[in-house]
Design a protein around this motif. Structure first.
Motif, PDB file in Angstrom:
ATOM      1  N   MET A 101       0.839  -1.178   0.000  1.00  0.00           N
ATOM      2  CA  MET A 101       0.000   0.000   0.000  1.00  0.00           C
ATOM      3  C   MET A 101       0.889   1.249   0.000  1.00  0.00           C
ATOM      4  SD  MET A 101      -3.176   0.705   2.437  1.00  0.00           S
ATOM      5  CE  MET A 101      -3.554   2.326   2.970  1.00  0.00           C
ATOM      6  N   GLY A 102       0.524   2.220  -0.825  1.00  0.00           N
ATOM      7  CA  GLY A 102       1.320   3.428  -0.961  1.00  0.00           C
ATOM      8  C   GLY A 102       1.054   4.449   0.117  1.00  0.00           C
ATOM      9  N   LEU A 103       1.967   5.381   0.224  1.00  0.00           N
ATOM     10  CA  LEU A 103       1.857   6.476   1.188  1.00  0.00           C
ATOM     11  C   LEU A 103       1.378   7.741   0.486  1.00  0.00           C
ATOM     12  CD1 LEU A 103       5.284   5.939   2.998  1.00  0.00           C
ATOM     13  CD2 LEU A 103       3.021   5.161   3.749  1.00  0.00           C
ATOM     14  N   ASN A 104       0.718   8.610   1.237  1.00  0.00           N
ATOM     15  CA  ASN A 104       0.271   9.906   0.727  1.00  0.00           C
ATOM     16  C   ASN A 104       1.143  11.013   1.310  1.00  0.00           C
ATOM     17  OD1 ASN A 104      -2.011   8.962  -0.725  1.00  0.00           O
ATOM     18  ND2 ASN A 104      -3.160   8.818   1.182  1.00  0.00           N
ATOM     19  N   TYR A 105       1.508  11.946   0.447  1.00  0.00           N
ATOM     20  CA  TYR A 105       2.234  13.148   0.839  1.00  0.00           C
ATOM     21  C   TYR A 105       1.473  14.332   0.250  1.00  0.00           C
ATOM     22  CZ  TYR A 105       6.063   9.870   1.639  1.00  0.00           C
ATOM     23  OH  TYR A 105       6.826   8.829   2.081  1.00  0.00           O
ATOM     24  N   LEU A 106       1.574  15.484   0.884  1.00  0.00           N
ATOM     25  CA  LEU A 106       0.948  16.695   0.344  1.00  0.00           C
ATOM     26  C   LEU A 106       1.951  17.833   0.434  1.00  0.00           C
ATOM     27  CD1 LEU A 106      -2.586  17.924   0.459  1.00  0.00           C
ATOM     28  CD2 LEU A 106      -0.814  19.526   1.185  1.00  0.00           C
ATOM     29  N   ARG A 107       2.029  18.610  -0.631  1.00  0.00           N
ATOM     30  CA  ARG A 107       2.917  19.774  -0.668  1.00  0.00           C
ATOM     31  C   ARG A 107       2.094  21.004  -1.011  1.00  0.00           C
ATOM     32  NH1 ARG A 107       8.347  21.380  -1.254  1.00  0.00           N
ATOM     33  NH2 ARG A 107       8.646  23.131  -2.665  1.00  0.00           N
ATOM     34  N   ILE A 108       2.367  22.097  -0.313  1.00  0.00           N
ATOM     35  CA  ILE A 108       1.774  23.392  -0.627  1.00  0.00           C
ATOM     36  C   ILE A 108       2.798  24.119  -1.490  1.00  0.00           C
ATOM     37  CG2 ILE A 108       0.856  25.556   0.255  1.00  0.00           C
ATOM     38  CD1 ILE A 108       0.627  24.037   3.020  1.00  0.00           C
ATOM     39  N   ASP A 109       2.406  24.408  -2.726  1.00  0.00           N
ATOM     40  CA  ASP A 109       3.318  25.076  -3.650  1.00  0.00           C
ATOM     41  C   ASP A 109       2.468  25.825  -4.661  1.00  0.00           C
ATOM     42  OD1 ASP A 109       5.200  25.735  -5.706  1.00  0.00           O
ATOM     43  OD2 ASP A 109       6.485  24.099  -5.007  1.00  0.00           O
ATOM     44  N   ASP A 110       2.541  27.152  -4.656  1.00  0.00           N
ATOM     45  CA  ASP A 110       1.665  27.930  -5.526  1.00  0.00           C
ATOM     46  C   ASP A 110       1.956  27.745  -7.009  1.00  0.00           C
ATOM     47  OD1 ASP A 110       3.973  29.497  -5.657  1.00  0.00           O
ATOM     48  OD2 ASP A 110       3.028  31.287  -4.828  1.00  0.00           O
ATOM     49  N   ARG A 111       3.035  27.058  -7.327  1.00  0.00           N
ATOM     50  CA  ARG A 111       3.350  26.762  -8.729  1.00  0.00           C
ATOM     51  C   ARG A 111       2.755  25.422  -9.169  1.00  0.00           C
ATOM     52  NH1 ARG A 111       9.584  27.164  -7.547  1.00  0.00           N
ATOM     53  NH2 ARG A 111       8.747  26.010  -5.791  1.00  0.00           N
ATOM     54  N   LEU A 112       2.184  24.683  -8.236  1.00  0.00           N
ATOM     55  CA  LEU A 112       1.650  23.335  -8.451  1.00  0.00           C
ATOM     56  C   LEU A 112       2.742  22.411  -8.951  1.00  0.00           C
ATOM     57  CD1 LEU A 112      -2.006  23.867  -9.726  1.00  0.00           C
ATOM     58  CD2 LEU A 112      -1.278  23.063  -7.490  1.00  0.00           C
ATOM     59  N   ILE A 113       2.581  21.834 -10.132  1.00  0.00           N
ATOM     60  CA  ILE A 113       3.560  20.870 -10.645  1.00  0.00           C
ATOM     61  C   ILE A 113       4.573  21.618 -11.512  1.00  0.00           C
ATOM     62  CG2 ILE A 113       3.916  18.783 -12.005  1.00  0.00           C
ATOM     63  CD1 ILE A 113       0.960  18.082 -11.404  1.00  0.00           C
ATOM     64  N   HIS A 114       5.844  21.449 -11.179  1.00  0.00           N
ATOM     65  CA  HIS A 114       6.926  22.103 -11.916  1.00  0.00           C
ATOM     66  C   HIS A 114       8.165  21.233 -11.804  1.00  0.00           C
ATOM     67  CE1 HIS A 114       8.562  23.492  -8.046  1.00  0.00           C
ATOM     68  NE2 HIS A 114       7.278  23.643  -7.722  1.00  0.00           N
TER      69      HIS A 114
ATOM     70  N   LEU B 252      10.675  10.869  -2.639  1.00  0.00           N
ATOM     71  CA  LEU B 252       9.541  10.243  -1.952  1.00  0.00           C
ATOM     72  C   LEU B 252       9.062   8.968  -2.640  1.00  0.00           C
ATOM     73  CD1 LEU B 252       7.486  13.497  -1.185  1.00  0.00           C
ATOM     74  CD2 LEU B 252       8.963  12.216   0.392  1.00  0.00           C
ATOM     75  N   LYS B 253       9.747   8.578  -3.722  1.00  0.00           N
ATOM     76  CA  LYS B 253       9.381   7.385  -4.492  1.00  0.00           C
ATOM     77  C   LYS B 253       7.915   7.456  -4.951  1.00  0.00           C
ATOM     78  CE  LYS B 253      12.842   4.482  -2.229  1.00  0.00           C
ATOM     79  NZ  LYS B 253      13.652   5.550  -1.776  1.00  0.00           N
ATOM     80  N   ILE B 254       7.603   8.561  -5.597  1.00  0.00           N
ATOM     81  CA  ILE B 254       6.234   8.853  -6.026  1.00  0.00           C
ATOM     82  C   ILE B 254       5.893   8.087  -7.299  1.00  0.00           C
ATOM     83  CG2 ILE B 254       4.728  10.712  -6.910  1.00  0.00           C
ATOM     84  CD1 ILE B 254       5.328  10.787  -3.825  1.00  0.00           C
ATOM     85  N   ALA B 255       4.691   7.561  -7.343  1.00  0.00           N
ATOM     86  CA  ALA B 255       4.156   6.908  -8.541  1.00  0.00           C
ATOM     87  C   ALA B 255       3.077   7.776  -9.188  1.00  0.00           C
ATOM     88  CB  ALA B 255       3.572   5.543  -8.187  1.00  0.00           C
ATOM     89  N   GLU B 256       2.424   8.621  -8.385  1.00  0.00           N
ATOM     90  CA  GLU B 256       1.301   9.418  -8.884  1.00  0.00           C
ATOM     91  C   GLU B 256       1.385  10.844  -8.341  1.00  0.00           C
ATOM     92  OE1 GLU B 256      -3.599   9.141  -8.879  1.00  0.00           O
ATOM     93  OE2 GLU B 256      -2.431   7.704  -7.727  1.00  0.00           O
ATOM     94  N   ILE B 257       1.242  11.820  -9.241  1.00  0.00           N
ATOM     95  CA  ILE B 257       1.251  13.234  -8.874  1.00  0.00           C
ATOM     96  C   ILE B 257      -0.152  13.778  -9.106  1.00  0.00           C
ATOM     97  CG2 ILE B 257       2.299  15.487  -9.278  1.00  0.00           C
ATOM     98  CD1 ILE B 257       4.576  13.960 -10.759  1.00  0.00           C
TER      99      ILE B 257
ATOM    100  N   GLY C 292       1.062   2.640  -5.134  1.00  0.00           N
ATOM    101  CA  GLY C 292       2.293   3.426  -5.074  1.00  0.00           C
ATOM    102  C   GLY C 292       2.096   4.699  -4.280  1.00  0.00           C
ATOM    103  N   ASN C 293       3.188   5.355  -3.968  1.00  0.00           N
ATOM    104  CA  ASN C 293       3.136   6.618  -3.225  1.00  0.00           C
ATOM    105  C   ASN C 293       2.545   7.721  -4.099  1.00  0.00           C
ATOM    106  OD1 ASN C 293       4.394   5.211  -1.212  1.00  0.00           O
ATOM    107  ND2 ASN C 293       6.352   6.253  -1.409  1.00  0.00           N
TER     108      ASN C 293
END
Length: 166
Positions: A1-14, A25-30, A75-76
């Motif tokens: 089971m994957g882990l959830n992370y959250l980031r506050i970033d006014d640029r969103l995805i960059h 963070l070994k992310i599989a999904e953004i 995935g994470n």
């Protein structure tokens, strides 16, 4: 089971999200959370075009983000939202996050506090943001400020000690 992370970033995805945070963070999904962007297919495609195919990526509304949090993932996942006050609508979901990362927020009319004090990135917060972070931290959510994984992480209680609300 994957882990959830959250980031506050006014640029969103960059680039910093993709090149630094996803690997660390070994992310599989953004997942970018933004109601207005989710309603605009053209802007969505522009936002997502630079993301390598190895990552599942999408832009969702706040309501859709809540649905995603309710679903387990193999995935994470890294959820990214623009503003601290977006977290008001995710209070219960934040408890499912391994970590909430205060990343980047440009100065706004209501912001009085610079949380970065000369760092490589900037994060300006309002009194309302500070109180929200206090409340989230009191809920037991691990809240840190960190620009990139190689920079030192500062935990919210340590940052908060240096802030005197007016």
């Amino acid at each position: 089971m994957g882990l959830n992370y959250l980031r506050i970033d006014d640029r969103l995805i960059h680039g910093q999200i993709v090149t630094a945070w996803c690997g660390h963070l070994k992310i599989a999904e953004i997942v970018a959370i933004d109601d207005a962007l989710a309603a605009n297919a053209t802007l969505q495609s522009i936002m997502l075009m630079g993301i390598p195919k190895q990552y599942k990526s999408h832009v969702v509304t706040m309501a859709q983000a809540k649905e995603l949090f309710a679903q387990s993932s193999d995935g994470n996942r890294l959820f990214v939202t623009r503003f601290p006050q977006d977290l008001v609508n995710l209070r219960e979901e934040l408890k499912q996050c391994e970590l909430v990362i205060i990343g980047n927020a440009a100065k706004r009319a209501d912001t009085k506090y610079n949380l970065t004090k000369g760092g490589g990135s900037v994060f300006f917060a309002s009194e309302e943001d500070i109180r929200l972070f206090d409340s989230i931290s009191a809920d037991g959510v691990k809240l840190i400020y960190q620009t990139v994984p190689k920079s030192p992480a500062k935990e919210w209680p340590d940052i908060r000690r240096g802030i005197k609300l007016k």
